[in-house]
Design a protein around this motif. Structure first.
Motif, PDB file in Angstrom:
ATOM      1  N   ALA A 203       2.908  -2.925 -30.995  1.00 54.54           N
ATOM      2  CA  ALA A 203       3.246  -1.635 -30.369  1.00 54.54           C
ATOM      3  C   ALA A 203       2.592  -1.509 -28.994  1.00 54.54           C
ATOM      4  O   ALA A 203       3.210  -1.026 -28.030  1.00 54.54           O
ATOM      5  CB  ALA A 203       2.801  -0.495 -31.280  1.00 54.54           C
ATOM      6  N   ASN A 204       1.348  -1.960 -28.891  1.00 54.11           N
ATOM      7  CA  ASN A 204       0.661  -1.900 -27.591  1.00 54.11           C
ATOM      8  C   ASN A 204       1.312  -2.825 -26.570  1.00 54.11           C
ATOM      9  O   ASN A 204       1.359  -2.525 -25.371  1.00 54.11           O
ATOM     10  CB  ASN A 204      -0.810  -2.272 -27.762  1.00 54.11           C
TER      11      ASN A 204
ATOM     12  N   VAL B 286      -9.055  15.123 -23.021  1.00 56.44           N
ATOM     13  CA  VAL B 286      -8.186  14.106 -23.630  1.00 56.44           C
ATOM     14  C   VAL B 286      -6.744  14.571 -23.584  1.00 56.44           C
ATOM     15  O   VAL B 286      -6.444  15.742 -23.868  1.00 56.44           O
ATOM     16  CB  VAL B 286      -8.591  13.822 -25.090  1.00 56.44           C
ATOM     17  N   ALA B 287      -5.853  13.627 -23.250  1.00 58.87           N
ATOM     18  CA  ALA B 287      -4.409  13.859 -23.285  1.00 58.87           C
ATOM     19  C   ALA B 287      -3.755  12.664 -23.986  1.00 58.87           C
ATOM     20  O   ALA B 287      -4.394  11.609 -24.174  1.00 58.87           O
ATOM     21  CB  ALA B 287      -3.863  14.031 -21.876  1.00 58.87           C
ATOM     22  N   TYR B 288      -2.497  12.825 -24.353  1.00 62.22           N
ATOM     23  CA  TYR B 288      -1.773  11.749 -25.041  1.00 62.22           C
ATOM     24  C   TYR B 288      -0.403  11.568 -24.405  1.00 62.22           C
ATOM     25  O   TYR B 288       0.264  12.540 -24.031  1.00 62.22           O
ATOM     26  CB  TYR B 288      -1.609  12.059 -26.529  1.00 62.22           C
ATOM     27  N   LEU B 289       0.002  10.306 -24.298  1.00 61.60           N
ATOM     28  CA  LEU B 289       1.366  10.005 -23.862  1.00 61.60           C
ATOM     29  C   LEU B 289       2.322  10.146 -25.046  1.00 61.60           C
ATOM     30  O   LEU B 289       1.896  10.327 -26.190  1.00 61.60           O
ATOM     31  CB  LEU B 289       1.436   8.587 -23.291  1.00 61.60           C
ATOM     32  N   ASP B 290       3.608  10.045 -24.774  1.00 57.03           N
ATOM     33  CA  ASP B 290       4.603  10.192 -25.845  1.00 57.03           C
ATOM     34  C   ASP B 290       4.467   9.121 -26.912  1.00 57.03           C
ATOM     35  O   ASP B 290       4.800   9.347 -28.082  1.00 57.03           O
ATOM     36  CB  ASP B 290       6.013  10.147 -25.243  1.00 57.03           C
ATOM     37  N   ASP B 291       3.993   7.930 -26.540  1.00 56.27           N
ATOM     38  CA  ASP B 291       3.836   6.853 -27.520  1.00 56.27           C
ATOM     39  C   ASP B 291       2.492   6.895 -28.228  1.00 56.27           C
ATOM     40  O   ASP B 291       2.156   5.987 -28.993  1.00 56.27           O
ATOM     41  CB  ASP B 291       4.022   5.490 -26.844  1.00 56.27           C
TER      42      ASP B 291
ATOM     43  N   THR C  37      -0.547   6.922 -26.776  1.00 55.02           N
ATOM     44  CA  THR C  37      -1.663   6.357 -26.027  1.00 55.02           C
ATOM     45  C   THR C  37      -2.610   7.467 -25.569  1.00 55.02           C
ATOM     46  O   THR C  37      -2.175   8.486 -25.009  1.00 55.02           O
ATOM     47  CB  THR C  37      -1.148   5.587 -24.801  1.00 55.02           C
ATOM     48  N   MET C  38      -3.925   7.279 -25.812  1.00 51.94           N
ATOM     49  CA  MET C  38      -4.923   8.276 -25.438  1.00 51.94           C
ATOM     50  C   MET C  38      -5.311   8.126 -23.967  1.00 51.94           C
ATOM     51  O   MET C  38      -5.525   7.009 -23.495  1.00 51.94           O
ATOM     52  CB  MET C  38      -6.170   8.145 -26.317  1.00 51.94           C
TER      53      MET C  38
ATOM     54  N   ALA D 298      -7.196  -2.124 -31.640  1.00 54.96           N
ATOM     55  CA  ALA D 298      -6.902  -0.822 -32.245  1.00 54.96           C
ATOM     56  C   ALA D 298      -5.940   0.001 -31.399  1.00 54.96           C
ATOM     57  O   ALA D 298      -5.347   0.951 -31.890  1.00 54.96           O
ATOM     58  CB  ALA D 298      -8.196  -0.056 -32.452  1.00 54.96           C
ATOM     59  N   GLY D 299      -5.765  -0.344 -30.155  1.00 56.07           N
ATOM     60  CA  GLY D 299      -4.864   0.413 -29.297  1.00 56.07           C
ATOM     61  C   GLY D 299      -5.262   0.320 -27.838  1.00 56.07           C
ATOM     62  O   GLY D 299      -6.158  -0.440 -27.458  1.00 56.07           O
ATOM     63  N   ARG D 300      -4.593   1.099 -27.011  1.00 57.39           N
ATOM     64  CA  ARG D 300      -4.843   1.113 -25.579  1.00 57.39           C
ATOM     65  C   ARG D 300      -5.380   2.480 -25.176  1.00 57.39           C
ATOM     66  O   ARG D 300      -4.866   3.512 -25.623  1.00 57.39           O
ATOM     67  CB  ARG D 300      -3.543   0.809 -24.838  1.00 57.39           C
TER      68      ARG D 300
END
Length: 370
Positions: A298-299, A326-331, A333-334, A360-362
């Protein structure tokens, strides 16, 4: 000793020829009429005895002469064949056989000629001519014939090699993918398989199914829903997709942890573990088992964001460090915004400063645009 035995048999052949000659003389009426003499039984016996003795003695006496003649002939043949290659002999004999077969087929037409002697002469001529051509032509064209055979063999070997490669390709079997509990509950595996990026078979160990059943029967509503979702995903994979799904009964009684069993099964089957569990990913990699992590996939397909780019985000909460938001994208992502706490609850233009990529992610780090 051998020559004596051969001489005896040679004399025996003479006696047999004498019997044959006596039989011809006695039974031939033309001879009796020419001699004006009729053989009675006593005279027939005398003829048989005389001719048997005569031919036997002739063959017995002439054996050394004939033996020497045979030796000389064999030496002549041997001398003449010294410079003849075996391949020439084979080609000549093969061509001779073919020539004689063709001559036999052609000679059938001569039987229709009303004069038998004419047909006999033509038949003899055809046999001699075609036999000679059949014997000499392959020897003269030896190089062409050998080249044709070599080309045919080379083409055959090339075709066999191509067929072997095709067969080898057909025999290549896709590496089995072992599904763990987390990736089944996650559900994204269904969509990935639907796109065709995963080659089967998908292997679901029985101990993973048992864990899913335990989660489905949990008294905790959240866990129960997650377990039922995992079972629903498995059912959809089996019914809606063409990918092969296997349920393996392989279990490890000496191991209680599902993740440890999965790693052992991966070693045993040389399969790859499909998971989104970060810890399982690390443990399996350390033990030499290949892992396909859904989160890493996914990343990898997320839109690329480079430092220095601007984006508009909604700051929804504070971060761990003082002054962060903190904000989040539609996918999912932090985005951690430094000095963005005062903008929480608003949509703000931020400037990307750095990107942190982990299994663990981006995570994207940014700061408010001034």
């Amino acid at each position: 000793m051998i020559q004596k035995i051969l001489r005896f048999f040679f004399a025996l052949i003479g006696i047999l020829l004498g019997i044959a000659a006596a039989s011809v003389v006695v039974s031939n009426t033309w001879i009796q009429e020419s001699l004006n003499f009729k053989f009675v039984s006593e005279y027939e016996l005398i003829v048989y005895v005389v001719l048997m003795i005569l031919f036997g003695l002739i063959f017995f006496i002439l054996f050394p002469v004939m033996l020497n003649g045979v030796k000389r002939l064999s030496k002549i043949v041997e001398t003449s064949m010294e410079n003849v290659r075996l391949i020439d002999v084979g080609l000549g004999v093969g061509g001779l056989v073919i020539g004689l077969v063709i001559a036999m087929l052609v000679s059938f037409a001569f039987y229709q000629i009303p004069f038998p002697w004419v047909g006999g002469i033509l038949t003899m001529i055809v046999y001699v001519v075609l036999g000679y051509i059949g014997f000499t032509l392959p020897i003269k064209k030896r190089e062409d014939i050998l080249t044709a055979f070599q080309n045919s063999k080379r083409d055959k070997d090339v075709n066999a090699l191509a067929n072997q490669k095709r067969t080898t390709k057909k025999k290549i079997v896709a590496i089995p993918k072992l599904l763990d509990t987390s990736v089944i509950i996650d559900g994204r595996i269904f969509d990935i398989c639907k796109t065709g990026f995963i080659e089967g078979p998908l292997v679901i160990p029985v101990f993973v199914l048992q864990e899913l059943q335990l989660i489905s029967d949990s008294s905790d509503e959240l866990k129960r829903n997650r377990g039922r979702r995992g079972l629903d995903i498995l059912n959809k994979i089996q019914t809606d997709l063409e990918i092969e799904v296997q349920i393996t009964e392989e279990d490890f009684a000496d191991t209680h942890e599902v993740d440890a069993k999965l790693v052992k099964l991966g070693k045993l089957t040389k399969g790859k573990i499909l998971t989104n569990d970060y810890n399982l990913n690390k443990v399996a990699t350390v033990q030499g088992v290949d892992v396909l992590n859904i989160n890493e996939l996914a990343n990898a397909v997320k839109p690329v964001v480079l430092p220095g780019e601007e984006m508009k985000v909604l700051l929804i909460k504070g971060g761990k460090e003082n002054g962060q938001a903190v904000a989040y994208l539609d996918d999912g992502t932090m985005i951690v915004v430094e000095n963005g706490k005062k903008y929480i609850g608003t949509t703000t233009m931020v400037l990307v400063t750095s990107i942190l990529q982990t299994a663990a992610g981006r995570m994207i780090f940014a700061k408010p645009k001034k």
